[in-house]
Design a protein around this motif. Structure first.
Motif, PDB file in Angstrom:
ATOM      1  N   SER A 358      11.714   1.718  37.749  1.00 19.47           N
ATOM      2  CA  SER A 358      12.609   3.074  37.586  1.00 19.47           C
ATOM      3  C   SER A 358      13.535   2.770  36.833  1.00 19.47           C
ATOM      4  N   THR A 359      13.580   3.785  35.673  1.00 21.03           N
ATOM      5  CA  THR A 359      14.540   3.411  34.738  1.00 21.03           C
ATOM      6  C   THR A 359      16.040   3.714  35.267  1.00 21.03           C
ATOM      7  N   ILE A 360      16.208   4.827  35.958  1.00 20.33           N
ATOM      8  CA  ILE A 360      17.514   5.178  36.633  1.00 20.33           C
ATOM      9  C   ILE A 360      18.093   4.363  37.462  1.00 20.33           C
ATOM     10  N   LEU A 361      17.213   3.481  38.483  1.00 16.95           N
ATOM     11  CA  LEU A 361      17.519   2.501  39.133  1.00 16.95           C
ATOM     12  C   LEU A 361      18.033   1.204  38.596  1.00 16.95           C
ATOM     13  N   GLU A 362      17.298   0.938  37.327  1.00 13.17           N
ATOM     14  CA  GLU A 362      17.583  -0.394  36.360  1.00 13.17           C
ATOM     15  C   GLU A 362      19.006  -0.099  35.719  1.00 13.17           C
ATOM     16  N   ILE A 363      19.130   1.045  35.237  1.00 13.45           N
ATOM     17  CA  ILE A 363      20.404   1.627  34.661  1.00 13.45           C
ATOM     18  C   ILE A 363      21.583   1.490  35.647  1.00 13.45           C
ATOM     19  N   ALA A 364      21.266   1.714  36.868  1.00 13.35           N
ATOM     20  CA  ALA A 364      22.394   1.654  37.701  1.00 13.35           C
ATOM     21  C   ALA A 364      22.785   0.064  38.257  1.00 13.35           C
ATOM     22  N   VAL A 365      21.620  -0.776  38.253  1.00 12.27           N
ATOM     23  CA  VAL A 365      21.700  -2.162  38.487  1.00 12.27           C
ATOM     24  C   VAL A 365      22.359  -2.718  37.154  1.00 12.27           C
ATOM     25  N   GLU A 366      22.107  -2.390  36.093  1.00 10.55           N
ATOM     26  CA  GLU A 366      22.746  -2.843  34.843  1.00 10.55           C
ATOM     27  C   GLU A 366      24.192  -2.414  34.621  1.00 10.55           C
ATOM     28  N   MET A 367      24.172  -1.041  34.633  1.00 15.27           N
ATOM     29  CA  MET A 367      25.306  -0.619  34.246  1.00 15.27           C
ATOM     30  C   MET A 367      26.410   0.183  35.098  1.00 15.27           C
ATOM     31  N   GLY A 368      25.910   0.123  36.355  1.00 10.96           N
ATOM     32  CA  GLY A 368      27.093   0.776  37.638  1.00 10.96           C
ATOM     33  C   GLY A 368      26.491   2.116  37.712  1.00 10.96           C
ATOM     34  N   ILE A 369      27.018   2.588  39.076  1.00  6.86           N
ATOM     35  CA  ILE A 369      26.676   3.949  39.492  1.00  6.86           C
ATOM     36  C   ILE A 369      27.214   4.964  38.519  1.00  6.86           C
ATOM     37  N   PRO A 370      28.640   4.952  38.152  1.00  2.00           N
ATOM     38  CA  PRO A 370      29.328   5.948  37.180  1.00  2.00           C
ATOM     39  C   PRO A 370      28.315   6.195  35.940  1.00  2.00           C
ATOM     40  N   ILE A 371      27.780   5.333  35.188  1.00  2.00           N
ATOM     41  CA  ILE A 371      27.022   5.328  34.062  1.00  2.00           C
ATOM     42  C   ILE A 371      25.722   5.945  34.511  1.00  2.00           C
ATOM     43  N   ALA A 372      24.914   5.543  35.474  1.00  4.36           N
ATOM     44  CA  ALA A 372      23.838   5.989  36.129  1.00  4.36           C
ATOM     45  C   ALA A 372      23.870   7.577  36.435  1.00  4.36           C
ATOM     46  N   ALA A 373      25.092   7.747  36.894  1.00  2.00           N
ATOM     47  CA  ALA A 373      25.428   9.470  37.542  1.00  2.00           C
ATOM     48  C   ALA A 373      25.410  10.478  36.025  1.00  2.00           C
ATOM     49  N   THR A 374      26.197   9.500  35.093  1.00  5.09           N
ATOM     50  CA  THR A 374      26.413  10.246  33.889  1.00  5.09           C
ATOM     51  C   THR A 374      25.146  10.612  33.348  1.00  5.09           C
ATOM     52  N   VAL A 375      24.218   9.660  33.370  1.00  2.00           N
ATOM     53  CA  VAL A 375      22.683   9.675  32.699  1.00  2.00           C
ATOM     54  C   VAL A 375      22.039  10.918  33.382  1.00  2.00           C
ATOM     55  N   VAL A 376      21.962  10.866  34.684  1.00  2.00           N
ATOM     56  CA  VAL A 376      21.504  11.874  35.424  1.00  2.00           C
ATOM     57  C   VAL A 376      22.033  13.486  35.143  1.00  2.00           C
ATOM     58  N   ILE A 377      23.369  13.600  35.086  1.00  2.00           N
ATOM     59  CA  ILE A 377      23.918  14.704  34.845  1.00  2.00           C
ATOM     60  C   ILE A 377      23.331  15.160  33.368  1.00  2.00           C
ATOM     61  N   ALA A 378      23.232  14.196  32.264  1.00  2.00           N
ATOM     62  CA  ALA A 378      22.825  14.536  30.937  1.00  2.00           C
ATOM     63  C   ALA A 378      21.518  15.101  30.966  1.00  2.00           C
ATOM     64  N   THR A 379      20.448  14.336  31.850  1.00  2.00           N
ATOM     65  CA  THR A 379      19.064  14.807  32.067  1.00  2.00           C
ATOM     66  C   THR A 379      18.906  16.143  32.305  1.00  2.00           C
ATOM     67  N   LEU A 380      19.715  16.464  33.224  1.00  2.00           N
ATOM     68  CA  LEU A 380      19.687  17.846  34.056  1.00  2.00           C
ATOM     69  C   LEU A 380      20.146  18.742  33.303  1.00  2.00           C
ATOM     70  N   ALA A 381      21.204  18.581  32.614  1.00  2.00           N
ATOM     71  CA  ALA A 381      21.826  19.517  31.446  1.00  2.00           C
ATOM     72  C   ALA A 381      20.825  19.866  30.531  1.00  2.00           C
ATOM     73  N   SER A 382      20.046  18.748  29.925  1.00  2.00           N
ATOM     74  CA  SER A 382      18.918  18.962  28.922  1.00  2.00           C
ATOM     75  C   SER A 382      17.788  19.835  29.284  1.00  2.00           C
ATOM     76  N   LEU A 383      17.350  19.556  30.484  1.00  2.00           N
ATOM     77  CA  LEU A 383      16.665  20.422  31.356  1.00  2.00           C
ATOM     78  C   LEU A 383      17.005  21.812  31.087  1.00  2.00           C
ATOM     79  N   PHE A 384      18.218  22.111  31.631  1.00  2.00           N
ATOM     80  CA  PHE A 384      18.423  23.171  31.906  1.00  2.00           C
ATOM     81  C   PHE A 384      18.909  24.094  30.392  1.00  2.00           C
ATOM     82  N   VAL A 385      19.178  23.451  29.319  1.00  2.00           N
ATOM     83  CA  VAL A 385      19.365  24.147  27.893  1.00  2.00           C
ATOM     84  C   VAL A 385      17.996  24.306  27.584  1.00  2.00           C
ATOM     85  N   LEU A 386      17.170  23.557  27.788  1.00  2.00           N
ATOM     86  CA  LEU A 386      15.656  23.776  27.136  1.00  2.00           C
ATOM     87  C   LEU A 386      15.226  24.792  27.847  1.00  2.00           C
ATOM     88  N   ALA A 387      15.117  25.174  29.063  1.00  2.00           N
ATOM     89  CA  ALA A 387      14.386  25.995  30.070  1.00  2.00           C
ATOM     90  C   ALA A 387      15.191  27.386  29.824  1.00  2.00           C
TER      91      ALA A 387
END
Length: 455
Positions: A358-387
Motif C-alpha cells: 500500500s503505497t500511501i501507508l508506506e509513505i505514512a510509515v516512512e515520511m509521517g502523516i503530514p506528508i502522506a496527507a499532502t500526497v493524498v490532497i495532491a492526488t485528489l486535486a489532480s483527479l479534479f483538474v483532469l476530470a
C-alpha cells in the motif's frame, strides 16, 4: 531542436522502461533518471499558460517539501525526541560513535532517492510535452501502441514460454501473464492503462459514427470505410488488452482497471445536449457491475477475496508504526529495514516484505502523516483538474483527458492495495502521462496546433 530532443527522449524512456523486467535494478533507475532529466531540461523553456504554471510550481513545491523532510530525517540530532531508538541501542553496544537521527539509516537509500527523482523527472518531461497538442497526441499514441505490443508479447509468451520472463526463468506467478514484469499485479496495472486508452479511443470513434442509424448504413458509403476500420481496429486492440488483463490473474488490477475504465467512459459520454448518452452510461455501469460481480465469484477473487489475510496483517503493522512515529515517520526508504521489527510471531506469511503493498501507508510509515496527507490532497486535486477539463472539452480533445483521468483512478486505487507505483517500469509511463494530461487540462496547448492529427 530542443523540443525535438525533449520529445523523443521522453518517448524512448516511456516505451523502453517496462522492457527490462520493470527496470527495478539501480542501473536502469539511474539511466532513465539521467535521460528524463535531460528531457526535462530541454523542455524547461516551453511556454506555459497561467494554469500550467500553477501546476508546475505546485508540483515543484510538493517535491521540495518531500525532499526537505527526507533530508531532515538523516541529519543528526535535529529533533532529539524523534530520533530512531536503534541509534541508542547501537551506541550502547558498540560505543558512542553513531550520531542519532530520525531515520534508521545514516543516508537516504539510493533506490528510494532514485524512485523520487525518477517520478519528478517523468512528470516534468510529460508536462513539457503536454504543452504542445501535437506532441501530446503523438506521445499518447506511442503509449497506446507500446502497451498493446507488451500485451501481445505477454499473450505469446504465456503460450510458448510460460516459464520464462524474457530470457530469464519465471520464479513466481507461473501460469499468469506478466509480460516483461516480474509481478503480475504490476503487469495488470500497466496493461489496464493500455485498455483504458484503447477503449476511450474506440468509444470516440463510435461517437463519430453515432449519426448513422446502423453499422450497415455506415458501411454503405465508401467514404466511411476509414471510420469503420478505426472502430474495428481500436475495439480489437482494446479487447486484446482486456483479455491480457484477465490472464494476469490479478484481483486488484482487474477491479481497479474496471473502475478506471468506468470513470473514463462516463467522462467521454458526458454531454448534456445528448440525453441518450446518459442512458448508455447507466446501462454501461450496470453491465460493468454485473461483470465485476460475476468475476468476484470466480478465480482468485472468488476463492481468496480481494485482499488476503497477510496484507491485512501488514496494514495493521503499518498502522502501529504510524502511531509510534506520526510526525516525521521512520525514515525515507526504510520500510524494508523496519518491517522485521513490526511483524509478529503469529504472522503466517513468509519471505521478505520489501513493500507495504500500500503505497500511501508506506509513505505514512516512512515520511509521517503530514506528508502522506499532502500526497493524498495532491492526488485528489489532480483527479479534479483532469476530470473537470475532460467534461469541459469538446470533440477529440476529450478522449486523452478522459483516458488519463481513468488511468489516474486506476493507479491511485491500485496503489492503495499494492506497490505498482513503486516499480519504475510502470511509474515512468504513469508519471509521463499524468504530467502530459495535467498540462493539457490547465491551458491552451502551444506548439504546432494547426497540424491536423488523425482521429
Amino acid at each position: 531542436m530542443f523540443s525535438s530532443i525533449q520529445f523523443w527522449t521522453t518517448v524512448v524512456v516511456l516505451v523502453l522502461a517496462p522492457l527490462f523486467f520493470g527496470s527495478v535494478d539501480l542501473f536502469w533507475i539511474a539511466l532513465w533518471t539521467i535521460l528524463l532529466s535531460i528531457s526535462a531540461l530541454c523542455g524547461a523553456a516551453a511556454p506555459m499558460s497561467a494554469g500550467q504554471s500553477r501546476i508546475w510550481f505546485g508540483f515543484l513545491a510538493l517535491c521540495g517539501i518531500y525532499a526537505l523532510v527526507a533530508i531532515v530525517q538523516v541529519i543528526p540530532n535535529v529533533v532529539e525526541q524523534l530520533n530512531d531508538p536503534s541509534w541508542l541501542r547501537a551506541n550502547n553496544l558498540l560505543g558512542p560513535d553513531a550520531l542519532p537521527r530520525i531515520s534508521s539509516r545514516a543516508e537516504i537509500p539510493p533506490v528510494a532517492a532514485g524512485h523520487f527523482l525518477l517520478f519528478a523527472a517523468s512528470f516534468i518531461s510529460g508536462f513539457s510535452v503536454g504543452t504542445s497538442r501535437r506532441n501530446s497526441d503523438r506521445l499518447i499514441q506511442f503509449a497506446q501502441y507500446s502497451i498493446l505490443l507488451y500485451a501481445i508479447y505477454g499473450l505469446v509468451a504465456l503460450i510458448f514460454t510460460p516459464n520464462m520472463v524474457l530470457w530469464a526463468p519465471k520464479l513466481a506467478y507461473v501460469g499468469s501473464l506478466t509480460t516483461t514484469f516480474i509481478n503480475h499485479n504490476t503487469a495488470a496495472t500497466f496493461i489496464g492503462a493500455g485498455a483504458i486508452l484503447w477503449f476511450c479511443y474506440a468509444f470516440s470513434s463510435l461517437q463519430q459514427a453515432s449519426g448513422f442509424s446502423s453499422i450497415r448504413v455506415l458501411l454503405l458509403t465508401r467514404l466511411n470505410e476509414h471510420l469503420a476500420f478505426r472502430i474495428i481496429a481500436r475495439s480489437g486492440a482494446a479487447l486484446a488488452c482486456f483479455f491480457a488483463l484477465l490472464l494476469t490473474g490479478s484481483r486488484g488490477g482487474l477491479i481497479c482497471s474496471c473502475l478506471g475504465l468506468l470513470v473514463a467512459i462516463i467522462l467521454m459520454a458526458a454531454n448534456g445536449k445528448k440525453p441518450r448518452f446518459f442512458h448508455m452510461v447507466v446501462w454501461g455501469s450496470v453491465a460493468l457491475a454485473f461483470i465485476v460481480a460475476l468475476l468476484s465469484q470466480k478465480g482468485r477473487i472468488g476463492s481468496q477475496g480481494l485482499l488476503d489475510d497477510a496484507r491485512w496483517s501488514v496494514y495493521g503493522f503499518c498502522v502501529e508504526a504510524i502511531q509510534q512515529r506520526p510526525l516525521l515517520g521512520a525514515g525515507f526508504g526504510t520500510f524494508e529495514d523496519l518491517f522485521p521489527l513490526l511483524r509478529a510471531d503469529s504472522f503466517s506469511s513468509g519471505g521478505v516484505w520489501d513493500y507495504a503493498h500500500s503505497t500511501i501507508l508506506e509513505i505514512a510509515v516512512e515520511m509521517g502523516i503530514p506528508i502522506a496527507a499532502t500526497v493524498v490532497i495532491a492526488t485528489l486535486a489532480s483527479l479534479f483538474v483532469l476530470a473537470r477539463a475532460a467534461v469541459k472539452s469538446e470533440g477529440r480533445s476529450r478522449r486523452p483527458l478522459a483516458a488519463i483521468t481513468g488511468i489516474a483512478v486506476l493507479s491511485y486505487l491500485h496503489a492503495l492495495i499494492d506497490f505498482s507505483l513503486q516499480i519504475p517500469g510502470y511509474l515512468i509511463p504513469f508519471g509521463i502521462l499524468l504530467g502530459c494530461g495535467l498540462a493539457r487540462a490547465t491551458g491552451t496547448p502551444t506548439g504546432a496546433v494547426r497540424l491536423r492529427i488523425p482521429a
